[in-house]
Design an enzyme around this catalytic site. Structure first.
Site, PDB file in Angstrom:
ATOM      1  N   ARG A   1       0.827  -1.203   0.000  1.00  0.00           N
ATOM      2  CA  ARG A   1       0.000   0.000   0.000  1.00  0.00           C
ATOM      3  C   ARG A   1       0.864   1.256   0.000  1.00  0.00           C
ATOM      4  NH1 ARG A   1      -4.017  -1.344   4.948  1.00  0.00           N
ATOM      5  NH2 ARG A   1      -2.006  -2.074   5.778  1.00  0.00           N
TER       6      ARG A   1
ATOM      7  N   ASP B   1       1.106   5.618   0.241  1.00  0.00           N
ATOM      8  CA  ASP B   1       0.463   6.767   0.867  1.00  0.00           C
ATOM      9  C   ASP B   1       0.003   7.780  -0.176  1.00  0.00           C
ATOM     10  OD1 ASP B   1       0.861   5.802   3.438  1.00  0.00           O
ATOM     11  OD2 ASP B   1       2.832   6.753   3.633  1.00  0.00           O
TER      12      ASP B   1
ATOM     13  N   TYR C   1      11.890   0.330  -4.078  1.00  0.00           N
ATOM     14  CA  TYR C   1      11.407   1.711  -4.191  1.00  0.00           C
ATOM     15  C   TYR C   1      12.484   2.590  -4.803  1.00  0.00           C
ATOM     16  CZ  TYR C   1       7.345   0.924  -1.134  1.00  0.00           C
ATOM     17  OH  TYR C   1       6.156   0.486  -0.586  1.00  0.00           O
TER      18      TYR C   1
ATOM     19  N   ARG D   1      10.935   7.184   3.117  1.00  0.00           N
ATOM     20  CA  ARG D   1      10.927   8.650   3.207  1.00  0.00           C
ATOM     21  C   ARG D   1      11.753   9.148   4.400  1.00  0.00           C
ATOM     22  NH1 ARG D   1       4.687   9.897   2.989  1.00  0.00           N
ATOM     23  NH2 ARG D   1       5.439  12.008   3.507  1.00  0.00           N
TER      24      ARG D   1
END
Length: 269
Positions: free
Chosen positions: A46, A48, A106, A193
């Protein structure tokens, strides 16, 4: 299915209360038109609000018989411009997009130049301050391996364990863009992040290269830096066991050393 999307106008992947735009709900509505029955989609990871996907993997169960081409073209016909199905295939009943995954990857893009970008404002984090990519790469090496990433997880993270195995962390320079690429057996909420926020502080010279190692030892989110904004983050790829041979786009291979236009890039680590 392999799905790409621009997360700018979505409040994340997961379907939420009525009236909130989510990738999941948008995709389910279009697939249901092709299947001619309601479907529930499960994803590999999932994302954001504001986070993008190059190749999110999803699965759903259906009684409908359609060719892979029909699933792709039929779904894309009714999808909005910011979501697109790249491929579809039938797989074993035991397959699960999330629980069958071995690793996830990522990318995070940082635009480093004096002026802001009109074109990349939703696709990269812009900073006018210089970043030392070599320092960032050196600091990132301390994060590779099996560690407790408590200092890099969101306060609201619901994962039962903070331990994750980071397989690699590469810092690549291509012109005025610095791209950070990471792969692991799994990620905590905001983990990528938060890592980017720490590496940028080190790249600006505001913290020593050893800071990443100190944060790992501290296991305290309050000791770490700011969370980088979502627009630079991309869910890039998922790996599965060989018994689930899914289509693979060569462009998703990580890390790379050549840009799509053939120009040279520099992988710092």
């Amino acid at each position: 299915m392999g799905v790409e999307y621009d997360g700018t106008d979505f409040l994340g992947w997961q379907a939420q209360r009525h009236g909130v735009r989510s990738v999941q709900e948008t995709l389910e509505a279009s697939i249901a038109r092709v299947a001619d029955h309601p479907v529930r989609v499960q994803c590999a990871g999932r994302t954001d609000a504001g986070v993008h996907a190059l190749e999110q993997v999803v699965h759903f169960d259906t009684s409908a018989c359609r060719t892979a081409r029909s699933w792709v073209l039929g779904t894309n016909v009714t999808l909005p411009p910011d979501v697109s199905v790249r491929w579809a295939c039938e797989t074993a009943p035991a397959f699960h997009a999330r629980f069958s995954a071995l690793s996830r990857h990522y990318r995070y893009r940082i635009l480093v130049r004096a002026t802001r970008s009109a074109l990349d404002r939703h696709r990269a984090l812009w900073t006018h301050r210089p970043l030392d990519a070599a320092r960032m790469a050196e600091a990132g090496r301390a994060l590779v391996g099996l560690h407790d990433f408590s200092s890099f997880r969101a306060v609201a993270c619901q994962a039962k364990s903070p331990r994750r195995h980071l397989y690699y962390l590469a810092v690549e320079e291509l012109g005025d863009v610095i791209e950070i690429r990471v792969g692991a057996n799994g990620f905590l909420h905001h983990m990528v992040r938060n890592i980017v926020g720490v590496l940028m502080a080190i790249g600006r010279g505001e913290a020593p290269v050893e800071w990443t190692r100190e944060l790992l030892a501290a296991r305290d989110r309050r000791r770490a830096g700011v969370t980088a904004p979502p627009q630079g983050l991309y869910f890039a790829r998922v790996d599965y066991p060989v018994e689930y041979p899914l289509p693979r786009d060569g462009a998703m291979e990580l890390p790379g050393t050549t840009a799509p236009d053939g120009s040279e890039s520099r992988v710092v680590s």
